[in-house]
Design an enzyme around this catalytic site. Sequence first.
Site, PDB file in Angstrom:
ATOM      1  N   LEU A  26     -32.604  25.501  24.924  1.00  0.00           N
ATOM      2  CA  LEU A  26     -32.740  24.309  25.749  1.00  0.00           C
ATOM      3  C   LEU A  26     -34.198  24.276  26.180  1.00  0.00           C
ATOM      4  CD1 LEU A  26     -29.540  24.392  28.003  1.00  0.00           C
ATOM      5  CD2 LEU A  26     -30.056  22.730  26.218  1.00  0.00           C
ATOM      6  N   ASP A  27     -34.818  23.106  26.137  1.00  0.00           N
ATOM      7  CA  ASP A  27     -36.238  23.070  26.443  1.00  0.00           C
ATOM      8  C   ASP A  27     -36.497  23.250  27.942  1.00  0.00           C
ATOM      9  OD1 ASP A  27     -36.071  20.547  27.693  1.00  0.00           O
ATOM     10  OD2 ASP A  27     -36.405  19.498  25.820  1.00  0.00           O
ATOM     11  N   PHE A  28     -37.762  23.319  28.303  1.00  0.00           N
ATOM     12  CA  PHE A  28     -38.210  23.687  29.643  1.00  0.00           C
ATOM     13  C   PHE A  28     -37.537  22.856  30.731  1.00  0.00           C
ATOM     14  CE2 PHE A  28     -41.421  23.649  33.118  1.00  0.00           C
ATOM     15  CZ  PHE A  28     -41.523  25.021  33.333  1.00  0.00           C
ATOM     16  N   ASN A  29     -37.436  21.555  30.524  1.00  0.00           N
ATOM     17  CA  ASN A  29     -36.906  20.670  31.553  1.00  0.00           C
ATOM     18  C   ASN A  29     -35.429  20.335  31.371  1.00  0.00           C
ATOM     19  OD1 ASN A  29     -39.241  20.294  33.191  1.00  0.00           O
ATOM     20  ND2 ASN A  29     -40.121  19.012  31.576  1.00  0.00           N
ATOM     21  N   SER A  30     -34.788  20.943  30.383  1.00  0.00           N
ATOM     22  CA  SER A  30     -33.360  20.729  30.186  1.00  0.00           C
ATOM     23  C   SER A  30     -32.581  21.815  30.913  1.00  0.00           C
ATOM     24  CB  SER A  30     -33.014  20.736  28.696  1.00  0.00           C
ATOM     25  OG  SER A  30     -33.659  19.660  28.030  1.00  0.00           O
TER      26      SER A  30
END
Length: 253
Positions: free
Chosen positions: A112-116
């Site tokens: 999951l990416d940084f802001n997810s």
Amino acid sequence: MSDDKDDNSGGERIAKRMARAGLCSRRDAERWIAEGRVMVNGRKLDTPACVVTDADVILVNGKPLAGAAKTQLWLYHKPRGLMTTHRDPQGRPTVFDNLPTGLPRVISVGRLDFNSEGLLLLTNDGELARRLELPSTGWLRRYRVRVNGLPHKQHLAELEKGVSIEGVNYGPITASVERSQGDNTWLVIGLREGKNREVRRVMEHLGHQVSRLIRTAYGPFQLGAIEPGKVKEVPGKVIREQIGGAQKPAPKK
């Protein structure tokens, strides 16, 4: 030890053996071999094209490679603001630096990416992680997504046919409006491929910026009421039922 690509003697590739021991992923194993950190029967390996058996003596960073550990799987509620990586060149905080105490070394199933935020599967079995990441597994990933504006229902319906964006083809995506809130809309989105930043790119293609993205399910596993930053172990029986033969017995003492 054999350098044959095909194993006809009950052995397995060295990278797979390292992954099954819960030491690292296959990709990391291949990198470690290239760095000269792996020895088999006193010889430093320079290629992962090596098949080993239980009779071989394997050292990683000078230490004997442990036998295959019992497969374990955890559901983790990833908070926003963490990288899903063991090492970040920019020094940003990572998932693995912020896990609850008491877990063995684990790797993630996908990212999951940084802001997810939301559900991230963690396991001590690199081979299992690789298997669950493959598109052929076909597991549905579900998300709750907040976007600016109100997407047109027809545009959302057309996503079920797949979409091509800047030469990248995305498979069928289901998307429906959950509710509108001021200038924002919450969507429920389902997809099976999970390409890098897929949801964000598809929504931007439709003219809507994503302001929040929460993964709520990965295949049969649900985020449920797990609090951010917490984990919940999946019982071995559930692993066997849902994944089928993925769990290995505990090593004999």
